[in-house]
Design a protein around this motif. Structure first.
Motif, PDB file in Angstrom:
ATOM      1  N   PRO A  76      -4.747  -2.593   4.575  1.00  0.00           N
ATOM      2  CA  PRO A  76      -5.884  -2.985   3.733  1.00  0.00           C
ATOM      3  C   PRO A  76      -6.680  -4.175   4.275  1.00  0.00           C
ATOM      4  O   PRO A  76      -7.907  -4.185   4.196  1.00  0.00           O
ATOM      5  N   CYS A 112      -7.536   6.046   0.935  1.00  0.00           N
ATOM      6  CA  CYS A 112      -7.250   5.039  -0.099  1.00  0.00           C
ATOM      7  C   CYS A 112      -7.388   5.686  -1.482  1.00  0.00           C
ATOM      8  O   CYS A 112      -8.367   6.360  -1.758  1.00  0.00           O
ATOM      9  N   VAL A 113      -6.398   5.478  -2.350  1.00  0.00           N
ATOM     10  CA  VAL A 113      -6.454   6.055  -3.694  1.00  0.00           C
ATOM     11  C   VAL A 113      -6.977   5.034  -4.723  1.00  0.00           C
ATOM     12  O   VAL A 113      -6.921   5.270  -5.919  1.00  0.00           O
ATOM     13  N   GLU A 114      -7.444   3.896  -4.218  1.00  0.00           N
ATOM     14  CA  GLU A 114      -8.061   2.850  -5.060  1.00  0.00           C
ATOM     15  C   GLU A 114      -7.105   2.378  -6.149  1.00  0.00           C
ATOM     16  O   GLU A 114      -7.497   2.153  -7.288  1.00  0.00           O
ATOM     17  N   CYS A 115      -5.823   2.237  -5.810  1.00  0.00           N
ATOM     18  CA  CYS A 115      -4.824   1.896  -6.817  1.00  0.00           C
ATOM     19  C   CYS A 115      -4.835   0.415  -7.183  1.00  0.00           C
ATOM     20  O   CYS A 115      -4.298   0.026  -8.217  1.00  0.00           O
ATOM     21  N   GLY A 116      -5.389  -0.449  -6.332  1.00  0.00           N
ATOM     22  CA  GLY A 116      -5.469  -1.876  -6.649  1.00  0.00           C
ATOM     23  C   GLY A 116      -4.248  -2.673  -6.231  1.00  0.00           C
ATOM     24  O   GLY A 116      -4.198  -3.890  -6.413  1.00  0.00           O
ATOM     25  N   SER A 117      -3.243  -2.023  -5.614  1.00  0.00           N
ATOM     26  CA  SER A 117      -2.005  -2.739  -5.253  1.00  0.00           C
ATOM     27  C   SER A 117      -2.265  -3.848  -4.233  1.00  0.00           C
ATOM     28  O   SER A 117      -1.649  -4.909  -4.296  1.00  0.00           O
ATOM     29  N   CYS A 118      -3.191  -3.604  -3.283  1.00  0.00           N
ATOM     30  CA  CYS A 118      -3.438  -4.613  -2.243  1.00  0.00           C
ATOM     31  C   CYS A 118      -4.056  -5.869  -2.840  1.00  0.00           C
ATOM     32  O   CYS A 118      -3.658  -6.996  -2.513  1.00  0.00           O
ATOM     33  N   LEU A 140      -1.649   2.170   4.519  1.00  0.00           N
ATOM     34  CA  LEU A 140      -2.848   1.743   5.252  1.00  0.00           C
ATOM     35  C   LEU A 140      -2.706   0.258   5.600  1.00  0.00           C
ATOM     36  O   LEU A 140      -1.717  -0.386   5.223  1.00  0.00           O
ATOM     37  N   CYS A 193       0.834  -1.212   0.000  1.00  0.00           N
ATOM     38  CA  CYS A 193       0.000   0.000   0.000  1.00  0.00           C
ATOM     39  C   CYS A 193       0.869   1.262   0.000  1.00  0.00           C
ATOM     40  O   CYS A 193       1.625   1.498   0.954  1.00  0.00           O
ATOM     41  N   PRO A 194       0.741   2.098  -1.030  1.00  0.00           N
ATOM     42  CA  PRO A 194       1.576   3.307  -1.092  1.00  0.00           C
ATOM     43  C   PRO A 194       1.174   4.358  -0.062  1.00  0.00           C
ATOM     44  O   PRO A 194       1.913   5.299   0.196  1.00  0.00           O
ATOM     45  N   ILE A 195      -0.042   4.202   0.515  1.00  0.00           N
ATOM     46  CA  ILE A 195      -0.518   5.194   1.494  1.00  0.00           C
ATOM     47  C   ILE A 195      -0.232   4.699   2.922  1.00  0.00           C
ATOM     48  O   ILE A 195      -0.559   5.358   3.891  1.00  0.00           O
ATOM     49  N   THR A 254      -9.370  -4.247  -2.787  1.00  0.00           N
ATOM     50  CA  THR A 254      -9.669  -2.878  -3.243  1.00  0.00           C
ATOM     51  C   THR A 254     -11.169  -2.662  -3.405  1.00  0.00           C
ATOM     52  O   THR A 254     -11.696  -1.620  -3.010  1.00  0.00           O
ATOM     53  N   ILE A 286     -12.683  -2.104  -0.089  1.00  0.00           N
ATOM     54  CA  ILE A 286     -12.344  -0.800   0.498  1.00  0.00           C
ATOM     55  C   ILE A 286     -13.103   0.309  -0.234  1.00  0.00           C
ATOM     56  O   ILE A 286     -13.523   1.296   0.375  1.00  0.00           O
TER      57      ILE A 286
HETATM   58  S1  SF4 Z   1      -6.249   0.287  -3.068  1.00  0.00           S
HETATM   59 FE1  SF4 Z   1      -5.232  -0.858  -1.447  1.00  0.00          FE
HETATM   60  S2  SF4 Z   1      -3.059  -0.496  -1.794  1.00  0.00           S
HETATM   61 FE2  SF4 Z   1      -4.121   1.099  -2.963  1.00  0.00          FE
HETATM   62  S3  SF4 Z   1      -4.269   2.839  -1.545  1.00  0.00           S
HETATM   63 FE3  SF4 Z   1      -6.145   1.650  -1.271  1.00  0.00          FE
HETATM   64  S4  SF4 Z   1      -5.695   0.275   0.453  1.00  0.00           S
HETATM   65 FE4  SF4 Z   1      -3.715   1.058  -0.296  1.00  0.00          FE
END
Ligand code: SF4
Ligand code: SF4
Length: 440
Positions: free
Chosen positions: A384, A407-413, A382, A378-380, A424, A427
């Motif tokens: 997840p 959460c920037v909804e980037c999908g990394s988690c 958090l 997670c780049p933020i 994602t 979240i």
């Molecule tokens: S989508 Fe997941 S990895 Fe991306 S910012 Fe939100 S919680 Fe963090």
């Protein structure tokens, strides 16, 4: 070469084929415009536009057809000449049904007279006025009205104008081609933006997997004072907070905007639109879209009128292969599934992706094994897995406390999770519920 980056994030190349090779070497082409365009009155974040035309009206390409619904809004212009067929709610990517103007193209390409200007002869206010009138909304996908971003609160000092040329989503190559083929106009747009903001420094951040784009902009920018900074290939390098950290070392506090740390971030294709708006007087009526994926017959980077239906883009690329399993608007990490090829591309559409069978997991989600990979990705910064569990318990107060709104909804988690949990998506639901609660 020093490659800058941010903390957290993931390396999509480790797991999925990054897919850029399908279209990164293909020059932008301009196929025949479609017979019909659909122009939603809400293509941006903020208040929808009010339509200025009715069925039966004849319109010219570039004509204003939707006036802004407030300061946080962006006007809409006809992207072809022809006759208005209808003004009614129509389905768009994402499933919403905004009021939409449908125009039948007469293929006369009759255009309103644009009013070109010398940017150097215009004041800051006049430059900003031209940007607002052109209807520019972030072309990297966020679609935030640009004139709002360029109007930080009184007294805010902007140290850095940061240009996002990262294009970190796998498969997408539209920005890459723009930096190769329209580098000069992008740089002219950057200079205009720098004047509007009074920004001390302008830096263009580009992921190191585009060495030709880096070399091209380095050559073109020599002596201009604009800096080109290669970035490490890591997802989500192009996310606003992450590119700020990569390029300046500054961190945007939770709940704050980039201007709070003296930065404004603009996509490179948006900078090109700024040049066209200010120097040529041309509104946003066309855009470059990558149509790609293993499910497309002939991938391409196409320039077409905004409002072109997905079906036309696919037809321009020779159609879909029979094994195509799903269509996505955007990239595989943050994109949205397309339920009908009848929906149009809008100002923020960067790509149409066709994925083949085999990209889905046949076993579905497993239980959380508390491995922590989603936390590391997670780049933020958090947690997840915790937010996912808040969502399952419908504990929106806890989700708020655990930072759902950051959460920037980037999908990394989701990408990092070995149990294939749709973290994602969960979240995203929690975030909407927390926002709704706060509004109440
Ligand atoms: S989508 Fe997941 S990895 Fe991306 S910012 Fe939100 S919680 Fe963090
Ligand atoms: S990555 Fe998946 S399995 Fe691991 S802690 Fe996060 S949610 Fe649980």
């Amino acid at each position: 070469m020093l490659l800058k980056t941010f903390s957290g994030g993931i390396h999509p190349l480790q797991k999925i084929h990054h897919g850029k090779g399908l279209s990164e070497h293909l020059a932008i082409t301009k196929p025949e415009a479609p017979k019909v365009v659909k122009l939603p009155m809400a293509q941006h974040i903020g208040a929808p536009c009010r339509p200025l035309v009715v069925a039966g009206d004849r319109v010219l390409r570039g004509q204003l057809i939707g006036e802004t619904g407030g300061f946080v809004s962006a006007p809409v212009h006809a992207s072809v000449s022809g006759t208005v067929l209808s003004v009614q709610p129509e389905r768009v990517v994402g499933g919403q049904t905004p009021l939409t103007v449908t125009i039948e193209n007469d293929f006369q390409n009759e255009t309103v007279e644009f009013s070109p200007a010398d940017p150097a002869a215009l004041s800051r206010e006049e430059l900003l006025k031209r940007v607002a009138a052109a209807g520019i909304a972030g072309m990297g996908g966020a679609a935030f009205p640009l004139h709002v971003k360029l109007s930080p609160p009184e007294g805010t000092k902007i140290d850095y104008l940061l240009l996002n040329g990262a294009e970190c989503e796998p498969y997408l190559t539209a920005d890459h081609r723009m930096m190769l083929e329209r580098g000069e106009t992008i740089l002219k747009g950057v200079s205009i933006l720098q004047r509007i903001l009074g920004a001390g420094e302008a830096i263009i951040g580009i992921e190191a997997n585009k060495p030709d784009a880096i070399a091209n902009l380095e050559k073109l920018s020599r002596g201009s004072g604009i800096k080109i900074q290669p970035l490490r290939v890591k997802y989500p390098q192009g996310s606003e907070k992450q590119i700020i950290q990569s390029l300046t070392g500054r961190q945007v506090p939770s709940g704050k905007l980039p201007a709070a740390v003296g930065c404004v971030v603009v996509n490179v294709s948006t900078a090109h639109a700024v040049y066209e708006a200010v120097a040529l007087g041309k509104p946003v009526i066309d855009r470059v879209v990558t149509v790609t994926g293993e499910g497309i017959q002939s991938p391409a980077n196409l320039e077409l009128p905004i409002g072109t239906k997905v079906s036309h883009l696919i037809a321009c690329c020779g159609g879909l292969k029979s094994e195509t399993a799903r269509l996505i608007s955007g990239g595989p990490m943050m994109g949205i599934a397309i339920f009908s090829e009848d929906v149009p591309i809008v100002k923020g559409s960067s790509g149409i992706l066709a994925l083949q069978h085999g990209s889905e997991d046949p076993y579905g989600e497993g239980p959380c094994i508390h491995c922590g990979r989603c936390v590391r990705g997670c780049p933020i910064h958090l947690q997840p897995y915790e937010l996912y569990s808040d969502m399952l318990r419908k504990d929106w107060a806890a989700a708020g406390k655990h930072g759902a709104l950051d959460c920037v909804e980037c999908g990394s988690c989701t990408y990092a999770c070995p149990a294939k949990r749709e973290v994602t998506s969960a979240i995203r639901v929690a975030k909407r519920r927390v926002q709704a609660l706060q509004r109440k």
